[in-house]
Motif scaffolding. Structure first.
Motif, PDB file in Angstrom:
ATOM      1  N   LYS A 129       5.487 -40.722 -39.932  1.00 26.21           N
ATOM      2  CA  LYS A 129       5.390 -39.353 -40.425  1.00 26.21           C
ATOM      3  C   LYS A 129       4.822 -39.334 -41.842  1.00 26.21           C
ATOM      4  O   LYS A 129       3.985 -38.495 -42.175  1.00 26.21           O
ATOM      5  CB  LYS A 129       6.766 -38.695 -40.420  1.00 26.21           C
ATOM      6  CG  LYS A 129       7.120 -38.180 -39.047  1.00 26.21           C
ATOM      7  CD  LYS A 129       8.328 -37.287 -39.117  1.00 26.21           C
ATOM      8  CE  LYS A 129       8.537 -36.585 -37.790  1.00 26.21           C
ATOM      9  NZ  LYS A 129       9.864 -36.025 -37.666  1.00 26.21           N
ATOM     10  N   GLU A 155       5.556 -43.991 -24.871  1.00 21.43           N
ATOM     11  CA  GLU A 155       4.805 -42.745 -25.036  1.00 21.43           C
ATOM     12  C   GLU A 155       3.551 -42.976 -25.875  1.00 21.43           C
ATOM     13  O   GLU A 155       2.481 -42.466 -25.563  1.00 21.43           O
ATOM     14  CB  GLU A 155       5.688 -41.684 -25.682  1.00 21.43           C
ATOM     15  CG  GLU A 155       5.044 -40.308 -25.660  1.00 21.43           C
ATOM     16  CD  GLU A 155       5.934 -39.234 -26.254  1.00 21.43           C
ATOM     17  OE1 GLU A 155       6.440 -38.408 -25.501  1.00 21.43           O
ATOM     18  OE2 GLU A 155       6.141 -39.249 -27.481  1.00 21.43           O
ATOM     19  N   LYS A 214      -0.272 -42.270 -24.857  1.00 22.02           N
ATOM     20  CA  LYS A 214      -1.151 -41.374 -25.619  1.00 22.02           C
ATOM     21  C   LYS A 214      -2.403 -42.093 -26.118  1.00 22.02           C
ATOM     22  O   LYS A 214      -3.469 -41.501 -26.217  1.00 22.02           O
ATOM     23  CB  LYS A 214      -0.394 -40.767 -26.796  1.00 22.02           C
ATOM     24  CG  LYS A 214       0.585 -39.691 -26.326  1.00 22.02           C
ATOM     25  CD  LYS A 214       1.181 -38.930 -27.492  1.00 22.02           C
ATOM     26  CE  LYS A 214       1.963 -37.734 -26.965  1.00 22.02           C
ATOM     27  NZ  LYS A 214       2.772 -37.102 -28.020  1.00 22.02           N
ATOM     28  N   LEU A 270      11.312 -45.773 -25.273  1.00 18.62           N
ATOM     29  CA  LEU A 270      10.525 -44.655 -24.757  1.00 18.62           C
ATOM     30  C   LEU A 270       9.446 -44.201 -25.741  1.00 18.62           C
ATOM     31  O   LEU A 270       8.313 -43.964 -25.322  1.00 18.62           O
ATOM     32  CB  LEU A 270      11.433 -43.495 -24.372  1.00 18.62           C
ATOM     33  CG  LEU A 270      12.295 -43.785 -23.141  1.00 18.62           C
ATOM     34  CD1 LEU A 270      13.267 -42.631 -22.895  1.00 18.62           C
ATOM     35  CD2 LEU A 270      11.427 -44.019 -21.922  1.00 18.62           C
ATOM     36  N   PRO A 271       9.761 -44.110 -27.049  1.00 23.16           N
ATOM     37  CA  PRO A 271       8.695 -43.697 -27.959  1.00 23.16           C
ATOM     38  C   PRO A 271       7.506 -44.661 -27.953  1.00 23.16           C
ATOM     39  O   PRO A 271       6.362 -44.226 -28.053  1.00 23.16           O
ATOM     40  CB  PRO A 271       9.376 -43.689 -29.332  1.00 23.16           C
ATOM     41  CG  PRO A 271      10.824 -43.513 -29.038  1.00 23.16           C
ATOM     42  CD  PRO A 271      11.062 -44.199 -27.737  1.00 23.16           C
ATOM     43  N   ASN A 326      17.349 -35.831 -41.072  1.00 16.77           N
ATOM     44  CA  ASN A 326      16.067 -36.157 -41.697  1.00 16.77           C
ATOM     45  C   ASN A 326      15.725 -35.196 -42.823  1.00 16.77           C
ATOM     46  O   ASN A 326      16.020 -34.004 -42.742  1.00 16.77           O
ATOM     47  CB  ASN A 326      14.958 -36.103 -40.644  1.00 16.77           C
ATOM     48  CG  ASN A 326      15.043 -37.272 -39.685  1.00 16.77           C
ATOM     49  OD1 ASN A 326      15.121 -38.421 -40.109  1.00 16.77           O
ATOM     50  ND2 ASN A 326      15.070 -36.973 -38.402  1.00 16.77           N
ATOM     51  N   GLU A 356       9.545 -44.508 -37.427  1.00 21.68           N
ATOM     52  CA  GLU A 356       9.400 -43.068 -37.228  1.00 21.68           C
ATOM     53  C   GLU A 356       9.068 -42.395 -38.568  1.00 21.68           C
ATOM     54  O   GLU A 356       8.142 -41.592 -38.673  1.00 21.68           O
ATOM     55  CB  GLU A 356      10.727 -42.549 -36.668  1.00 21.68           C
ATOM     56  CG  GLU A 356      10.696 -41.167 -36.073  1.00 21.68           C
ATOM     57  CD  GLU A 356      12.100 -40.725 -35.665  1.00 21.68           C
ATOM     58  OE1 GLU A 356      12.810 -41.526 -35.010  1.00 21.68           O
ATOM     59  OE2 GLU A 356      12.486 -39.599 -36.028  1.00 21.68           O
ATOM     60  N   LYS A 375      12.637 -34.269 -45.959  1.00 17.80           N
ATOM     61  CA  LYS A 375      11.234 -34.420 -46.353  1.00 17.80           C
ATOM     62  C   LYS A 375      11.049 -33.684 -47.672  1.00 17.80           C
ATOM     63  O   LYS A 375      11.549 -32.563 -47.827  1.00 17.80           O
ATOM     64  CB  LYS A 375      10.356 -33.782 -45.282  1.00 17.80           C
ATOM     65  CG  LYS A 375       8.898 -33.609 -45.646  1.00 17.80           C
ATOM     66  CD  LYS A 375       8.251 -32.673 -44.629  1.00 17.80           C
ATOM     67  CE  LYS A 375       6.811 -32.364 -44.999  1.00 17.80           C
ATOM     68  NZ  LYS A 375       6.242 -31.368 -44.069  1.00 17.80           N
ATOM     69  N   TYR A 430      14.758 -29.604 -48.619  1.00 15.21           N
ATOM     70  CA  TYR A 430      14.290 -30.907 -48.149  1.00 15.21           C
ATOM     71  C   TYR A 430      14.728 -31.188 -46.713  1.00 15.21           C
ATOM     72  O   TYR A 430      14.208 -32.078 -46.063  1.00 15.21           O
ATOM     73  CB  TYR A 430      14.822 -32.034 -49.049  1.00 15.21           C
ATOM     74  CG  TYR A 430      13.972 -32.305 -50.274  1.00 15.21           C
ATOM     75  CD1 TYR A 430      13.293 -31.272 -50.909  1.00 15.21           C
ATOM     76  CD2 TYR A 430      13.846 -33.593 -50.779  1.00 15.21           C
ATOM     77  CE1 TYR A 430      12.527 -31.517 -52.033  1.00 15.21           C
ATOM     78  CE2 TYR A 430      13.071 -33.850 -51.899  1.00 15.21           C
ATOM     79  CZ  TYR A 430      12.410 -32.815 -52.528  1.00 15.21           C
ATOM     80  OH  TYR A 430      11.650 -33.061 -53.628  1.00 15.21           O
ATOM     81  N   PHE A 431      15.715 -30.445 -46.231  1.00 12.04           N
ATOM     82  CA  PHE A 431      16.234 -30.722 -44.888  1.00 12.04           C
ATOM     83  C   PHE A 431      15.148 -30.488 -43.842  1.00 12.04           C
ATOM     84  O   PHE A 431      14.467 -29.476 -43.846  1.00 12.04           O
ATOM     85  CB  PHE A 431      17.440 -29.842 -44.596  1.00 12.04           C
ATOM     86  CG  PHE A 431      17.843 -29.847 -43.151  1.00 12.04           C
ATOM     87  CD1 PHE A 431      18.361 -30.993 -42.559  1.00 12.04           C
ATOM     88  CD2 PHE A 431      17.688 -28.717 -42.365  1.00 12.04           C
ATOM     89  CE1 PHE A 431      18.707 -31.007 -41.225  1.00 12.04           C
ATOM     90  CE2 PHE A 431      18.037 -28.719 -41.028  1.00 12.04           C
ATOM     91  CZ  PHE A 431      18.550 -29.874 -40.458  1.00 12.04           C
ATOM     92  N   LEU A 432      15.013 -31.432 -42.937  1.00 12.45           N
ATOM     93  CA  LEU A 432      13.969 -31.338 -41.919  1.00 12.45           C
ATOM     94  C   LEU A 432      14.574 -31.038 -40.556  1.00 12.45           C
ATOM     95  O   LEU A 432      14.345 -30.001 -39.960  1.00 12.45           O
ATOM     96  CB  LEU A 432      13.200 -32.664 -41.896  1.00 12.45           C
ATOM     97  CG  LEU A 432      11.866 -32.668 -41.163  1.00 12.45           C
ATOM     98  CD1 LEU A 432      10.933 -31.634 -41.753  1.00 12.45           C
ATOM     99  CD2 LEU A 432      11.239 -34.055 -41.271  1.00 12.45           C
ATOM    100  N   ASP A 433      15.366 -31.967 -40.042  1.00 12.84           N
ATOM    101  CA  ASP A 433      16.006 -31.731 -38.756  1.00 12.84           C
ATOM    102  C   ASP A 433      17.155 -32.718 -38.595  1.00 12.84           C
ATOM    103  O   ASP A 433      17.334 -33.611 -39.421  1.00 12.84           O
ATOM    104  CB  ASP A 433      15.018 -31.868 -37.590  1.00 12.84           C
ATOM    105  CG  ASP A 433      14.329 -33.220 -37.564  1.00 12.84           C
ATOM    106  OD1 ASP A 433      14.981 -34.232 -37.858  1.00 12.84           O
ATOM    107  OD2 ASP A 433      13.128 -33.282 -37.266  1.00 12.84           O
ATOM    108  N   HIS A 434      17.921 -32.558 -37.532  1.00  9.93           N
ATOM    109  CA  HIS A 434      18.987 -33.514 -37.247  1.00  9.93           C
ATOM    110  C   HIS A 434      19.135 -33.638 -35.745  1.00  9.93           C
ATOM    111  O   HIS A 434      18.686 -32.770 -34.999  1.00  9.93           O
ATOM    112  CB  HIS A 434      20.310 -33.079 -37.885  1.00  9.93           C
ATOM    113  CG  HIS A 434      21.006 -31.967 -37.164  1.00  9.93           C
ATOM    114  ND1 HIS A 434      21.791 -32.182 -36.055  1.00  9.93           N
ATOM    115  CD2 HIS A 434      21.026 -30.633 -37.369  1.00  9.93           C
ATOM    116  CE1 HIS A 434      22.271 -31.028 -35.623  1.00  9.93           C
ATOM    117  NE2 HIS A 434      21.817 -30.063 -36.400  1.00  9.93           N
ATOM    118  N   ASN A 435      19.732 -34.720 -35.310  1.00 10.77           N
ATOM    119  CA  ASN A 435      19.997 -34.849 -33.876  1.00 10.77           C
ATOM    120  C   ASN A 435      21.457 -35.221 -33.640  1.00 10.77           C
ATOM    121  O   ASN A 435      21.783 -35.982 -32.756  1.00 10.77           O
ATOM    122  CB  ASN A 435      19.047 -35.859 -33.233  1.00 10.77           C
ATOM    123  CG  ASN A 435      19.246 -37.249 -33.791  1.00 10.77           C
ATOM    124  OD1 ASN A 435      20.053 -37.449 -34.697  1.00 10.77           O
ATOM    125  ND2 ASN A 435      18.535 -38.216 -33.267  1.00 10.77           N
TER     126      ASN A 435
END
Lengths: 406, 664
Positions: free
Chosen positions: A290, A16, A20, A12-13, A383, A286, A385, A354-359
């Protein structure tokens, strides 16, 4: 400029990105995806990519794709590399493109090619059963001048044609051969253990030349990596670039992206591990996108187009000497227990700058963890950063051992 | 890193994730939403975090975070489901909190919504607060504590703290009073829930005696903490001292006031136990009837059996086992103490040695066990309550409506059998039943319906239910595969031979359809409706199977109730009065069908519905097969059609319907 890209597989990415970038494309994948594609206006050709027969073959697929004016095929999955090779060999009028695809799909053939071309590789051999592995380990022991009582030489076995770490086993002793090997593993490739730090490269190639080189630092194989490479690897970048171009020339890669794995010893010796030409695992593109602030997936697809102009290349890829300020890393989270019932995000992570996000997803009521294949199925990614690659390494190593699942 | 920096960092991240989410196409939206939700989850365990997200709620809604989820239309949300969703953890709890924040924003006029207006939103939030008191006051129930992580508890608590600061609590006070009335009017055997609410109000809400809406809440508080003027502000020890100084006349007034207070809500204070024990210890037997608030029947029974009763009371009642006094009073008024078998049973029970496992269950079911009260005392106290309030038996949070229904029926119609069963179960932690000439022993059967007993039950139920549940399940297994609903055979075997032999089921096993529903309704009316059954009343409770439907009328599942009587309500409408063991006073079964628990002629513990609405949810019941056939044709077709329409437009949509006539 390509008239239409055929994307073989399902991502899907990537779709996308194509939307775009406003590039013409058609997705070729299993019929199961067709309803979703229809619902979301995704141009789609259903195909049984796991079947090869009178009614399912590259010439038949070619015809179906002609209706969409396809002139470039792009493999998204490991398993679609031959399909893309077959189609592109027709589009480019060069039968060797298909042979090259086979090269990517057979780890023994790939190593032989590397060896011939003067890349440093480990000792390797095709093996057909456990006895074969033992004999290989024995010869390795002899070559390493093993003295009685000393440990056996480590041997890795890998299926000829699987992605990433699937089916990869590390055998440290003769006993391991009996205990860890299954009959289904054979035939496969056995190879000696390569010393050194492991990393991967993602080389975006056009016209046989590397146009952009990403180096991914592996903190722990199968668990964590970050981009761009840390300071030490960065100091070796010129050497790596040279070896990479050598590999690209040797393999005759003209268009697309290659993702080899290398080992670098303290004596600055680089050994070739293996190479793939589809989208790498571990969310590498990914992170890469970034870190360098570009559409890495879009670039991956476009580089397959022989007609892409220099301007377009420049537009889609970062400058070849770019060095981003921020490092992006991730760690894949695996449950550490056999039975888990809840997800708990540790407080320290929340306070980590440094923490960015998680899923990460919570488990079903009480979930049993099935045996691992490769490194098993991870439950999601955390993730990070930050500006300091050493701190990044520290964090990734730390969170690999933190229990998120209880 | 200091707090401020963390917060700044968090805000930066959530904004970034929100941008990624809004820029994503439908293809990767779920993935981005997942990450965004994960960040929200991490942030909202503080009030500041909640506030930040609250400020974003308009944008989140506009970007479609709720789209294609059960939360998409705020007018379709059900306040009573919120509690369960909050307990189920992230991501459900996270989106639930977001959904409440959206409603709060609507209520505050911060955002507009096409389907819900400000008042509706405010009303909804108040309902959510009332049904989540454990979180509002941050006193989670034991089960909640076990299932939720600390982080989840913080999240939910922060949210309720945030909301209750922004919503008028006056409205909530009225709802709390209403909630307490709804519970207390049913006179449940287990009174923990209302006690907890009263306790929490006392601790956390300032009541203003000048305000009329606070007066009601005051009354509830008094019933527990200061049931009489003299008990106000006194600990139970001080009160005990105080009683010694009272004259006979003063003691009589005190007893009267105490009895009256208890009867108002069915709640008993600790002071009450002190007073009753004081009266008995000083041999003022004539003060027991006013102290228990007894009616003339109760008074007569007390006078007849005072000596044997007084010793049981002395052995059982304790300030920390006080609620049984209400049960005792009602038991006396029911007159069952006149039965020799009941007296023998009670006498026996006072001597038994309880099995350690049963003892564990009993102690576990007691909210705050006291060292001076034995498991046997709790058990006999609970028995008083069961015998005095058969319609107050509840199933707690267990799928054991069948067992609860049984205990209630036996209490009413076979109290000695019930006592005997309790004795066996308490001593042996086992129970045996006959089924079609064979024996069923609970300890030798497989699992029952309940895997993990919710101990929020009375001591009698925790003693019996695990065994009854297994026996019921075993009977159902043995009677299955006969092409008919196994309850036809299981009901009489489990509950007793007074269950009628005829059995009507709307569902036909062979055709997998609803067959001859007209005939089914006619049989039901000829069995139950006094205008068509020859003006008769029901004698024994009728075990009825009903469809449980959502407030939209959709089929949810099956449930067991007992039909107790069918009579005209004070307003002249014919109503079915029934026992619903789930003790829920606030039910909405869709199609405007809302069982009431008081105000329509219900006795304490009864639920009721207009007869045709009850019929429209019934799928199985027992009847006298010798009697109904002559009466069936007398039922007006219009009435049958009315019931059928309600049925077809609700649960009926889950089934095929056949009009073939059936022999009933």
């Amino acid at each position: 400029m390509a008239k239409c890209f055929a994307l073989l597989g399902w991502s899907l990415p990537v779709i996308e990105s194509m939307q775009k970038l406003n590039k013409p494309y058609v997705v070729v994948s299993f019929p199961d995806f067709e309803p979703y594609a229809k619902e979301n206006d995704i141009p789609f050709v259903p195909y049984q990519l796991n079947e090869w027969s009178d009614s399912s073959n590259s010439l038949d697929l070619l015809e179906k794709l002609n209706q969409h004016n396809v002139d470039v095929a792009v493999p998204l999955f490991e398993e679609t590399v031959e399909w893309a090779g077959a189609l592109n060999s027709i589009y480019r009028g060069d039968p060797r493109v298909l042979n090259r695809a086979f090269l990517f799909r057979n780890k023994a053939m790939m190593k032989r090619k590397a060896l011939i071309g003067g890349l440093r590789v480990g000792l390797f051999e095709e093996v057909y059963n456990k006895e074969g592995v033992k004999a290989f380990m024995k010869r390795l022991n002899e070559a390493n001048l093993q003295v009685e009582g000393e440990e056996d030489s480590w041997v890795h076995i890998k299926p000829f044609a699987s992605a990433g770490t699937v089916g990869h086993r590390l055998l440290r002793t003769m006993n391991d051969v009996d205990e860890k090997c299954e009959d289904e593993d054979f035939p496969c490739l056995a190879e000696s253990h390569l010393p050194g730090r492991e990393f991967s490269c993602e080389a975006f190639v056009h016209g046989g030349k590397i146009r952009f080189l990403n180096i991914t630092e592996y903190v722990k194989l199968g668990y964590s990596n970050f981009i761009p490479e840390g300071n030490y690897l960065h100091s070796k970048r010129d050497m790596i670039m040279k070896e990479m171009q050598k590999m690209v020339d040797l393999f005759g890669i003209e268009y697309g992206m290659v993702h080899p794995e290398w080992f670098l010893t303290e004596n600055d010796e680089m050994s070739f591990g293996e190479v793939a030409c589809r989208i790498p695992g571990g969310h590498i593109l990914e992170l890469c996108g970034k870190a360098y602030d570009f559409d890495a997936l879009g670039a991956f697809v476009l580089c397959h187009d022989p007609d892409l102009s220099e301007e377009e290349l420049k537009e889609i890829l970062p400058p070849i000497d770019a060095r981003p300020k921020n490092f992006y890393g991730n760690v894949m989270i695996y449950p550490h227990k056999n039975q888990i019932s809840k997800l708990e995000i540790p407080e320290e992570l929340k306070e980590e700058p440094y923490f960015l996000d998680h899923n990460l997803v919570p488990p079903m009521t009480t979930q049993k963890i099935s045996d691992r294949d490769g490194f098993g199925n991870h439950f999601g990614t955390v993730n990070f950063k930050g500006e300091d690659p050493d701190r990044m390494t520290e964090l990734l190593l730390h969170y690999e051992n933190v229990d998120f699942y209880h | 890193m200091d707090e401020q920096l963390i917060t700044k960092h968090q805000h930066h991240k959530i904004n970034e994730l929100f941008t990624e989410f809004s820029e994503a196409t439908n293809l990767t939206r779920p993935d981005k939403a997942n990450k965004l939700m994960a960040q929200i989850d991490m942030m909202i365990d503080t009030e500041q975090g909640i506030e930040y997200v609250y400020d974003m709620i308009d944008d989140l809604t506009k970007e479609g975070l709720f789209l294609d989820s059960p939360w998409s239309d705020p007018s379709k949300l059900v306040a009573t489901l919120v509690n369960g969703t909050l307990k189920s953890g992230h991501p459900n709890s996270t989106i639930e909190i977001l959904s409440e924040l959206r409603l709060l924003a609507i209520a505050k006029g911060k955002i507009n919504n096409a389907t819900v207006n400000r008042d509706e939103a405010e009303n909804y939030i108040q309902e959510v607060i009332v049904s989540n008191l454990e979180f509002v006051f941050n006193e989670p129930l034991e089960e909640t504590r076990l299932t939720m992580s600390d982080h989840e508890l913080l999240k939910v608590h922060s949210f309720f703290k945030f909301v209750s600061d922004r919503i008028h609590l006056d409205g909530v006070k009225m709802k709390l009073a209403e909630e307490l009335t709804l519970i207390c009017e049913q006179r449940p055997v287990v009174t923990e829930k209302q006690r907890k609410i009263i306790e929490l109000i006392k601790e956390k809400i300032d009541l203003d005696p000048e305000k009329s809406e606070d007066a009601k809440l005051y009354k509830f508080q008094r019933s527990i903490y200061s049931p009489t003027n003299n008990s106000k502000g006194k600990s139970i020890d001080e009160y005990n001292e105080f009683l010694n100084d009272l004259s006979d006349e003063e003691l009589k007034d005190e007893a009267k006031e105490m009895g009256r207070s208890m009867n108002e809500f069915g709640l008993v204070s600790r002071h009450h136990a002190v007073l009753l024990l004081h009266i008995l210890a000083n041999n003022h037997f004539h003060l027991v009837p006013p102290c228990l608030g007894l009616n003339p029947v109760g008074k007569a029974k007390w006078n007849e059996y005072s000596s044997s009763l007084s010793s049981i009371i002395m052995q059982t009642v304790h300030p920390y086992n006080t609620q049984c006094i209400y049960g005792l009073a009602k038991m006396l008024e029911k007159g069952i103490i006149s039965r020799e078998a009941v007296r023998s049973g009670l006498f026996n029970l006072a001597t038994i040695k309880i099995h350690p496992k049963v003892e564990d269950r009993i102690i576990k079911s007691t909210r705050s066990p006291h060292k001076d009260v034995t498991a046997r005392q709790y058990l006999i106290g609970a028995l008083f309550r069961i015998l005095g309030q058969p319609l107050g038996v509840g199933q707690g949070n267990n799928p054991t409506c069948q067992s609860a229904r049984g205990i209630s029926m036996w209490s009413e119609h076979a109290p000695a059998k019930l006592i005997n069963m309790i004795q066996t179960a308490a001593v042996h932690n086992d129970l045996m039943f006959r089924f079609e000439g064979h024996e069923i022993k609970a300890s030798l059967t497989g699992k029952g319906l309940v895997q993990k007993l919710d101990h929020n039950l009375d001591a009698v139920s925790v003693t019996l239910v695990p065994m009854l549940d297994k026996i019921y399940n075993e009977m159902m297994l043995r009677a299955s595969g006969r092409g008919e609903d196994p309850h036809k055979w299981v009901n009489p075997a489990l509950y007793g031979q007074w269950i009628q032999i005829g059995f009507a089921s709307a569902y036909d096993y062979l055709t997998n359809a609803i067959v001859d529903f007209d005939g089914f309704v006619r049989v039901f009316y000829s069995m139950a409706h006094p205008e068509y059954n020859g003006g008769h009343r029901l004698i024994y409770p009728n075990p009825v199977g009903i469809f449980i439907t959502s407030n939209k009328g959709e089929m949810l599942g099956f449930h067991a109730v007992s039909l107790l009587r069918v009579e005209k309500a004070p307003n002249g409408i014919m109503r079915a009065y029934f026992l619903n063991p789930n003790n829920e006073g606030r039910q909405d079964w869709g199609q405007e069908i809302k069982p009431s628990v008081f105000g329509n002629g219900e006795l304490h513990g009864e639920s009721s519905l207009p007869i045709h609405e009850f019929a429209a949810r019934t799928y199985a019941f027992h009847f006298n097969s010798l009697e109904v056939h002559s009466k069936m044709e007398l039922i007006p077709s219009a009435e049958v059609r009315k019931v059928k329409q309600l049925a077809q437009e609700s649960w009926g949509q889950a089934y095929n319907w056949l009009d073939t006539k059936k022999q009933w």
